[in-house]
Design an enzyme around this catalytic site. Structure first.
Site, short mmCIF file in Angstrom:
data_model
loop_
_atom_site.label_atom_id
_atom_site.label_comp_id
_atom_site.label_asym_id
_atom_site.label_seq_id
_atom_site.Cartn_x
_atom_site.Cartn_y
_atom_site.Cartn_z
N HIS A 82 54.40 30.54 32.58
CA HIS A 82 55.25 31.72 32.30
C HIS A 82 55.83 32.33 33.69
CE1 HIS A 82 56.29 34.73 29.49
NE2 HIS A 82 55.18 34.46 28.80
N TYR A 214 58.55 44.62 29.39
CA TYR A 214 58.07 45.89 29.75
C TYR A 214 59.15 46.90 29.33
CZ TYR A 214 55.32 43.87 33.29
OH TYR A 214 54.46 43.04 34.14
N PRO A 306 45.28 47.28 35.85
CA PRO A 306 46.03 46.10 35.24
C PRO A 306 47.40 46.15 35.31
CG PRO A 306 45.04 47.40 33.43
CD PRO A 306 44.68 48.23 34.59
N LYS A 310 46.25 41.78 38.54
CA LYS A 310 45.91 41.35 39.97
C LYS A 310 44.21 41.07 40.11
CE LYS A 310 49.94 41.34 42.15
NZ LYS A 310 50.70 39.92 42.24
N TYR A 406 55.09 39.70 42.62
CA TYR A 406 54.56 39.86 41.32
C TYR A 406 53.55 38.67 40.92
CZ TYR A 406 55.08 40.11 36.26
OH TYR A 406 54.85 40.59 34.48
P1 RFL Z 1 34.01 41.19 35.13
O1 RFL Z 1 34.74 40.07 34.51
O2 RFL Z 1 33.79 42.57 34.76
O3 RFL Z 1 32.35 40.40 35.14
C1 RFL Z 1 31.26 41.23 35.43
C2 RFL Z 1 30.12 40.52 35.00
O4 RFL Z 1 29.00 41.46 35.32
C3 RFL Z 1 27.97 41.59 34.27
N1 RFL Z 1 27.38 42.88 34.38
C4 RFL Z 1 25.84 42.62 34.86
N2 RFL Z 1 25.19 41.76 34.84
C5 RFL Z 1 23.81 42.03 35.34
N3 RFL Z 1 23.36 43.15 35.89
C6 RFL Z 1 24.22 44.41 35.55
N4 RFL Z 1 23.67 45.29 35.98
C7 RFL Z 1 25.49 43.98 35.32
N5 RFL Z 1 26.56 44.81 35.02
C8 RFL Z 1 27.50 44.12 34.55
C9 RFL Z 1 28.99 41.77 32.87
O5 RFL Z 1 28.55 41.72 31.70
C10 RFL Z 1 30.08 40.87 33.52
O6 RFL Z 1 29.65 39.52 32.65
O7 RFL Z 1 34.22 41.14 36.93
P2 RFL Z 1 34.72 40.12 37.95
O8 RFL Z 1 34.09 39.03 37.69
O9 RFL Z 1 34.62 40.79 38.94
O10 RFL Z 1 36.17 39.82 37.23
C11 RFL Z 1 37.14 40.82 37.26
C12 RFL Z 1 38.21 40.76 36.13
O11 RFL Z 1 37.19 40.90 34.95
C13 RFL Z 1 39.22 41.81 36.02
O12 RFL Z 1 39.68 42.16 37.28
C14 RFL Z 1 40.39 41.61 35.30
O13 RFL Z 1 40.08 41.41 33.87
C15 RFL Z 1 41.31 42.67 35.31
N6 RFL Z 1 42.81 42.26 34.44
C16 RFL Z 1 43.67 41.38 34.81
N7 RFL Z 1 43.59 40.74 36.06
C17 RFL Z 1 44.30 39.75 35.93
O14 RFL Z 1 44.23 39.18 37.38
N8 RFL Z 1 45.12 39.37 35.25
C18 RFL Z 1 45.76 40.16 34.03
O15 RFL Z 1 46.42 39.68 33.30
C19 RFL Z 1 44.46 41.16 33.90
N9 RFL Z 1 44.73 41.86 32.72
C20 RFL Z 1 42.63 42.83 33.21
C21 RFL Z 1 43.84 42.54 32.14
C22 RFL Z 1 41.86 44.10 32.86
C23 RFL Z 1 41.93 44.66 31.48
N10 RFL Z 1 40.97 45.73 31.36
C24 RFL Z 1 39.76 45.25 30.63
C25 RFL Z 1 41.10 46.83 32.02
C26 RFL Z 1 43.65 43.28 31.14
C27 RFL Z 1 42.94 44.27 30.67
C28 RFL Z 1 43.01 45.03 29.33
#
Ligand code: RFL
Length: 409
Positions: A82, A214, A306, A310, A406
């Site tokens: 993309h 956007y 988000p 990043k 970006y």
């Molecule tokens: P995660 O993915 O939240 O994983 C954390 C894991 O820890 C578990 N957990 C526990 N396990 C044991 N004991 C506990 N006490 C625990 N508490 C929690 C959870 O069940 C989970 O499995 O964190 P991690 O690995 O740091 O990854 C971060 C990303 O998930 C996050 O930054 C992104 O999703 C943000 N984000 C995006 N980032 C991008 O780089 N590109 C994107 O296009 C993008 N789109 C987004 C997004 C975040 C979004 N939300 C949910 C706000 C779109 C959305 C809608």
């Protein structure tokens, strides 16, 4: 850090990793390949990890990191390249082919739950240990890296127990046990509320344009991002305090079409919403990302809004940096990497945060006069977004800068 310990010792590992998101699984995979003894404790059941839709846009550097460790097969096979975004305003629309500007890098669109599934399959296939439905409750005895930290756990059967390690990697997100276990004053928390909320939607509908969309509208921002050929993510700016279920599907689609100016630029493919969530745009970064033998990565360390996609990219980057530092410490007794881990990550976090905040302002303007909490007068509001959008539309230098920021991390 309190030193009370609950339950029997369930097991030991050199590195106890909390959380099986992108950060924990990339870390686990790299450690495992290097022959470092580790275990992942994950609160959710296995099935939940396969359905938790979040990120989708992976930066070129993220793909390079995953490639370096043999973790990119799935996204290379099924991810979509993309490189274009389209801005829609009341003075028309313009497209930026960011993939052919700046460093000429593109995003790979690959749903986060598919990446997580790939990472998990790879980790387990290599014999990696992971315990599902095992919630970490607290990390204790991590104050210095000379003590052995313990993680108290509520296991699947509800019985308490604990895991012991030489290091604990807190990859369990912003509300996880790692953050909660930091003693008061051990780290500084840099929290910034950007004052904007989005309704985050995942629609069972094909993308409606061949670009990231956007839309800047007097009624608020709307965004369109492809996920797969059948699923599209949409964002709709909403008032703070809105509940995810407040509006009917029909109202949401009408509002998305209005803000994206469907009458002028073509209708949206409608479908059932698979997910609705309200996201308050904020950043929440800790400094340093280490307390003794407890090290933080991913959202646990540095949560960004988000608005510039990043978060997952930073999570992968931090996981690789942490893995390198842990391997050096455990293999060669060299702890310099661990000492420098936090500063190295925070340099990247600040860069990503600067661009995320710029994007937030580009798409929403500033909702309040800085520092005073006063609503902006109607005179100020267009001044916030218009000059940024106009400069982006007309200045090649700004477009190169945008492209670099970006897609970079
Ligand atoms: P995660 O993915 O939240 O994983 C954390 C894991 O820890 C578990 N957990 C526990 N396990 C044991 N004991 C506990 N006490 C625990 N508490 C929690 C959870 O069940 C989970 O499995 O964190 P991690 O690995 O740091 O990854 C971060 C990303 O998930 C996050 O930054 C992104 O999703 C943000 N984000 C995006 N980032 C991008 O780089 N590109 C994107 O296009 C993008 N789109 C987004 C997004 C975040 C979004 N939300 C949910 C706000 C779109 C959305 C809608």
């Amino acid at each position: 850090m309190e030193s009370q310990r609950a339950g029997a010792v369930l097991g030991t590992a050199d590195v106890v990793i909390l959380g099986a998101g992108p950060a924990g699984l990339v870390l686990g995979n790299i450690l495992r390949t290097a022959g470092i003894d580790c275990v992942i404790l994950e609160r959710a059941a296995r099935a939940e990890l396969h359905t938790r839709a979040r990120a989708g846009f992976l930066a070129a550097n993220t793909v390079r990191i995953l490639d370096r460790h043999g973790l990119a097969d799935g996204l290379r096979r099924h991810g979509q390249q993309h490189g274009t975004c389209e801005f829609r305003t009341d003075s028309g629309r313009f497209r930026l082919d960011y993939g052919s500007l700046g460093r000429r890098e593109r995003h790979t669109v690959y749903p986060q739950q598919d990446l997580v599934a790939d990472l998990l399959a790879r980790y387990e296939g290599a014999g990696g240990r992971i315990l599902f439905a095992s919630e970490a409750l607290a990390v204790t005895d991590a104050d210095t890296d000379r003590t052995r930290p313990s993680v108290s756990v509520r296991a699947e059967d509800g019985r308490p127990g604990r895991w012991q390690g030489r290091y604990v990697a807190g990859c369990d997100g912003r509300h996880g046990a790692a953050r909660r276990s930091l003693p008061p004053g051990a780290v500084r928390r840099h929290h910034l509320d950007l004052g904007v909320s989005w309704l985050g939607l995942l629609a069972e509908a094909p993308p409606s344009l061949d670009a990231i969309g956007y839309a800047v509208h007097a009624r608020g921002f709307a965004g369109h991002m492809a996920r797969t050929a059948e699923v599209t993510r949409y964002y709709l700016q909403c008032a703070r305090g809105t509940a995810a279920g407040d509006r009917s599907d029909e109202w949401i689609w009408d509002e998305l079409e209005l803000r994206m100016r469907a009458a002028e630029h073509g209708p949206l493919h409608r479908g059932r919403f698979l997910q609705r969530m309200v996201i308050d745009l904020e950043s929440d970064v800790l400094e340093p990302l280490r307390h003794g033998s407890l090290l933080l990565a991913g959202d646990a360390a540095s949560l960004l809004s988000p608005s510039a996609a990043k978060g997952a990219n930073l999570a992968v980057l931090e996981a690789e940096l942490l893995a390198d530092a842990l391997i050096a410490a455990l293999r060669h007794g060299s702890t310099g990497g661990l000492d420098g881990y936090s500063a190295r990550c925070l340099a990247h976090v600040r860069q990503a945060q600067r661009f995320s905040q710029w994007m937030t302002r580009l798409l929403h303007g500033l909702p309040h006069a800085p520092g005073r909490g006063e609503p902006l007068s109607p005179y100020h509001e267009p001044l916030q977004k218009r000059p940024c959008l106009d400069t982006l539309r007309t200045s090649p230098a700004e477009q190169d800068w945008f492209a670099e920021q970006y897609v970079g991390i």
